[in-house]
Write an enzyme that holds these catalytic residues in place. Sequence first.
Site, PDB file in Angstrom:
ATOM      1  CB  THR A 132      -0.900  -0.005   1.260  1.00 23.47           C
ATOM      2  OG1 THR A 132      -1.481   1.273   1.426  1.00 23.47           O
ATOM      3  CG2 THR A 132      -0.102  -0.332   2.529  1.00 23.47           C
ATOM      4  CG  ASP A 133      -1.151   4.992  -0.960  1.00 21.88           C
ATOM      5  OD1 ASP A 133      -1.705   4.387  -0.004  1.00 21.88           O
ATOM      6  OD2 ASP A 133      -1.755   5.833  -1.650  1.00 21.88           O
ATOM      7  CD  GLU A 134      -3.371   3.614   4.562  1.00 20.90           C
ATOM      8  OE1 GLU A 134      -4.496   3.466   4.131  1.00 20.90           O
ATOM      9  OE2 GLU A 134      -3.128   3.767   5.757  1.00 20.90           O
ATOM     10  CE1 TYR A 158      -3.381  -2.550   5.929  1.00 15.98           C
ATOM     11  CE2 TYR A 158      -3.229  -0.202   5.419  1.00 15.98           C
ATOM     12  CZ  TYR A 158      -3.292  -1.521   4.997  1.00 15.98           C
ATOM     13  OH  TYR A 158      -3.259  -1.826   3.657  1.00 15.98           O
ATOM     14  CE  LYS A 162      -0.053  -4.526   3.116  1.00 12.81           C
ATOM     15  NZ  LYS A 162      -0.423  -5.856   2.537  1.00 12.81           N
ATOM     16  CG  ASN A 188      -7.487  -0.811  -5.040  1.00 12.86           C
ATOM     17  OD1 ASN A 188      -7.419  -1.857  -5.640  1.00 12.86           O
ATOM     18  ND2 ASN A 188      -6.443  -0.034  -4.884  1.00 12.86           N
TER      19      ASN A 188
HETATM   20  P1  NAD Z   1      -9.756  -7.151   2.550  1.00  8.76           P
HETATM   21  O1  NAD Z   1      -9.690  -6.863   4.004  1.00  8.76           O
HETATM   22  O2  NAD Z   1     -10.992  -6.839   1.795  1.00  8.76           O
HETATM   23  O3  NAD Z   1      -9.421  -8.692   2.276  1.00  8.76           O
HETATM   24  C1  NAD Z   1      -8.399  -9.373   2.942  1.00  8.76           C
HETATM   25  C2  NAD Z   1      -8.583 -10.869   2.675  1.00  8.76           C
HETATM   26  O4  NAD Z   1      -7.512 -11.562   3.311  1.00  8.76           O
HETATM   27  C3  NAD Z   1      -9.892 -11.430   3.249  1.00  8.76           C
HETATM   28  O5  NAD Z   1     -10.496 -12.292   2.313  1.00  8.76           O
HETATM   29  C4  NAD Z   1      -9.428 -12.213   4.478  1.00  8.76           C
HETATM   30  O6  NAD Z   1     -10.279 -13.304   4.789  1.00  8.76           O
HETATM   31  C5  NAD Z   1      -8.049 -12.665   4.044  1.00  8.76           C
HETATM   32  N1  NAD Z   1      -7.152 -12.926   5.176  1.00  8.76           N
HETATM   33  C6  NAD Z   1      -6.965 -12.158   6.281  1.00  8.76           C
HETATM   34  N2  NAD Z   1      -6.080 -12.733   7.100  1.00  8.76           N
HETATM   35  C7  NAD Z   1      -5.673 -13.883   6.492  1.00  8.76           C
HETATM   36  C8  NAD Z   1      -4.753 -14.913   6.833  1.00  8.76           C
HETATM   37  N3  NAD Z   1      -4.063 -14.878   7.987  1.00  8.76           N
HETATM   38  N4  NAD Z   1      -4.572 -15.940   5.976  1.00  8.76           N
HETATM   39  C9  NAD Z   1      -5.293 -16.008   4.816  1.00  8.76           C
HETATM   40  N5  NAD Z   1      -6.189 -15.075   4.459  1.00  8.76           N
HETATM   41  C10 NAD Z   1      -6.369 -14.011   5.276  1.00  8.76           C
HETATM   42  O7  NAD Z   1      -8.496  -6.382   1.937  1.00  8.76           O
HETATM   43  P2  NAD Z   1      -8.337  -5.684   0.500  1.00  8.76           P
HETATM   44  O8  NAD Z   1      -8.822  -4.310   0.576  1.00  8.76           O
HETATM   45  O9  NAD Z   1      -8.839  -6.608  -0.536  1.00  8.76           O
HETATM   46  O10 NAD Z   1      -6.738  -5.628   0.421  1.00  8.76           O
HETATM   47  C11 NAD Z   1      -5.998  -6.716  -0.115  1.00  8.76           C
HETATM   48  C12 NAD Z   1      -4.514  -6.384  -0.042  1.00  8.76           C
HETATM   49  O11 NAD Z   1      -4.257  -5.183  -0.769  1.00  8.76           O
HETATM   50  C13 NAD Z   1      -4.031  -6.108   1.390  1.00  8.76           C
HETATM   51  O12 NAD Z   1      -2.742  -6.646   1.520  1.00  8.76           O
HETATM   52  C14 NAD Z   1      -3.994  -4.584   1.490  1.00  8.76           C
HETATM   53  O13 NAD Z   1      -3.014  -4.167   2.399  1.00  8.76           O
HETATM   54  C15 NAD Z   1      -3.614  -4.225   0.061  1.00  8.76           C
HETATM   55  N6  NAD Z   1      -4.086  -2.894  -0.409  1.00  8.76           N
HETATM   56  C16 NAD Z   1      -5.398  -2.524  -0.267  1.00  8.76           C
HETATM   57  C17 NAD Z   1      -5.821  -1.306  -0.782  1.00  8.76           C
HETATM   58  C18 NAD Z   1      -7.266  -0.861  -0.675  1.00  8.76           C
HETATM   59  O14 NAD Z   1      -7.563   0.281  -1.035  1.00  8.76           O
HETATM   60  N7  NAD Z   1      -8.188  -1.698  -0.224  1.00  8.76           N
HETATM   61  C19 NAD Z   1      -4.910  -0.474  -1.430  1.00  8.76           C
HETATM   62  C20 NAD Z   1      -3.567  -0.881  -1.547  1.00  8.76           C
HETATM   63  C21 NAD Z   1      -3.166  -2.120  -1.044  1.00  8.76           C
HETATM   64  O1  DAU Z   2      -4.096   3.981   0.558  1.00  9.50           O
HETATM   65  C1  DAU Z   2      -4.329   2.603   0.468  1.00  9.50           C
HETATM   66  C2  DAU Z   2      -5.135   2.157   1.652  1.00  9.50           C
HETATM   67  O2  DAU Z   2      -6.457   2.650   1.455  1.00  9.50           O
HETATM   68  C3  DAU Z   2      -5.149   0.658   1.888  1.00  9.50           C
HETATM   69  O3  DAU Z   2      -3.854   0.235   2.198  1.00  9.50           O
HETATM   70  C4  DAU Z   2      -6.099   0.269   3.021  1.00  9.50           C
HETATM   71  O4  DAU Z   2      -6.172  -1.129   3.126  1.00  9.50           O
HETATM   72  C5  DAU Z   2      -7.461   0.830   2.702  1.00  9.50           C
HETATM   73  O5  DAU Z   2      -8.348   0.550   3.765  1.00  9.50           O
HETATM   74  C6  DAU Z   2      -7.378   2.341   2.465  1.00  9.50           C
HETATM   75  O6  DAU Z   2      -7.037   3.045   3.693  1.00  9.50           O
HETATM   76  P1  DAU Z   2      -7.753   4.435   4.081  1.00  9.50           P
HETATM   77  O7  DAU Z   2      -7.648   4.621   5.522  1.00  9.50           O
HETATM   78  O8  DAU Z   2      -7.275   5.529   3.184  1.00  9.50           O
HETATM   79  O9  DAU Z   2      -9.249   4.043   3.595  1.00  9.50           O
HETATM   80  P2  DAU Z   2     -10.687   4.291   4.275  1.00  9.50           P
HETATM   81  O10 DAU Z   2     -11.700   3.933   3.238  1.00  9.50           O
HETATM   82  O11 DAU Z   2     -10.787   3.675   5.615  1.00  9.50           O
HETATM   83  O12 DAU Z   2     -10.708   5.866   4.457  1.00  9.50           O
HETATM   84  C7  DAU Z   2     -10.523   6.736   3.344  1.00  9.50           C
HETATM   85  C8  DAU Z   2     -10.562   8.150   3.883  1.00  9.50           C
HETATM   86  O13 DAU Z   2     -11.898   8.444   4.326  1.00  9.50           O
HETATM   87  C9  DAU Z   2      -9.666   8.369   5.082  1.00  9.50           C
HETATM   88  O14 DAU Z   2      -9.127   9.685   5.011  1.00  9.50           O
HETATM   89  C10 DAU Z   2     -10.604   8.261   6.277  1.00  9.50           C
HETATM   90  C11 DAU Z   2     -11.924   8.779   5.714  1.00  9.50           C
HETATM   91  N1  DAU Z   2     -13.148   8.194   6.300  1.00  9.50           N
HETATM   92  C12 DAU Z   2     -13.247   6.835   6.357  1.00  9.50           C
HETATM   93  C13 DAU Z   2     -14.383   6.245   6.922  1.00  9.50           C
HETATM   94  C14 DAU Z   2     -14.484   4.745   7.009  1.00  9.50           C
HETATM   95  C15 DAU Z   2     -14.182   9.008   6.751  1.00  9.50           C
HETATM   96  O15 DAU Z   2     -14.094  10.260   6.656  1.00  9.50           O
HETATM   97  N2  DAU Z   2     -15.289   8.425   7.292  1.00  9.50           N
HETATM   98  C16 DAU Z   2     -15.433   7.075   7.421  1.00  9.50           C
HETATM   99  O16 DAU Z   2     -16.468   6.605   7.965  1.00  9.50           O
END
Ligand code: NAD
Ligand code: DAU
Length: 354
Positions: A132-134, A158, A162, A188
Amino acid sequence: MILVTGGAGFIGSNFVLDWLAHRDEPVLNLDKLTYAGNRRNLASLDGDARHVFVRGDIGDAALVARLLAEHRPRAVINFAAESHVDRSIHGAEDFVQTNVVGTFRLLEAVRAHWLARPEAERAAFRFLHVSTDEVYGSLAPDAPAFTERHPYEPNSPYSASKAASDHLVRAWHHTHGLPVLTTNCSNNYGPFHFPEKLIPLMIVNALAGKPLPVYGDGLQVRDWLYVGDHCSAIRRVLEAGRVGETYNVGGWNEQTNIAIVKTICALLDQLRPRADGQSYATQITHVKDRPGHDRRYAIDARKIESDLGWRPAETFDSGIRKTVRWFLDHPEWVAEVQSGAYRDWVQAQYQGAA
Ligand code: NAD
Ligand code: DAU
């Protein structure tokens, strides 16, 4: 065959579907099915022999070793993680267990598998770690976007977990020679996005007539990428990325949270107007800010474009429209994921404010 971990989550399930739509190579999908994992995301693959699902933990060394020996994948793509920042603030144990210890155990099992392969298979093998970019921390308003050389400055439990996993992956390459690739992607959005995250939470709350909880002033900035574009970037990096390199993936789409929420409200006003004729924007409420909230993320995605020719296909306008339509068309998916434990989470996090 490829091994995908976390392939029942938001991005992982989109990836498995996208992979099988573009390639004829089977997928072994290892997922623990935590609250975030959902077999229903993969229902369209029921009966498709190219998809083998196993419920299990990436930290279960014996299980992973057995699966690797049985299926001999030529690549592993590691999506499995605890992914929600707010949950990591409530409690970080699962984040350390899966993101750090789990990644370590997976790397060790994969290294043993890789070492046992004949030389030609060893050379072609890849371990792609989805990050992730975080991990780069927070940007000042006019600072340049994150490049792959930006220092790691994770601020939340988190992102710290990562970052730790990224460092382990890097070390397994430099010390042990494991052929790794790492992608660091921005936020995403799209189908199957779990409604604890900003965009799906706002869509489902709006439709349910609930408050739309914006943290603090809502002027935090994220760089949003349609999930299908993230999937195509991972396919491209797996196919052509240089071993040991990291690639930033982003949408060239920086927006404030409040702008995102207003766009969602405007789309819903068009596609599913409220019965009282008022805008969904009247449901917006500012709530207490997230502790340690990162102010701005932005990805400089020039490396993946110049080296591998990848660019996002969707604009934010096209992607968010598709996403809102998907949620309108799948009320049964929303109802199912909102049952049980989801309600407890919303209660603990928003205490009646959403
Ligand atoms: P998500 O939370 O929706 O899904 C995570 C999945 O991993 C779930 O299906 C869960 O059951 C599985 N999981 C959790 N712990 C596990 C374990 N110990 N063994 C096997 N499976 C396990 O997450 P996501 O949003 O789909 O993110 C997927 C990956 O992409 C993560 O590594 C996250 O850090 C990275 N990522 C997410 C975003 C985003 O915006 N969502 C952006 C950049 C990177
Ligand atoms: O940048 C990539 C990351 O994006 C991933 O690595 C993480 O897995 C993914 O969860 C996401 O993290 P964020 O913290 O950026 O996403 P979230 O959707 O939780 O929040 C996006 C922004 O919106 C953040 O600035 C917090 C804000 N927010 C979020 C929630 C859930 C609100 O203002 N209200 C809310 O209820």
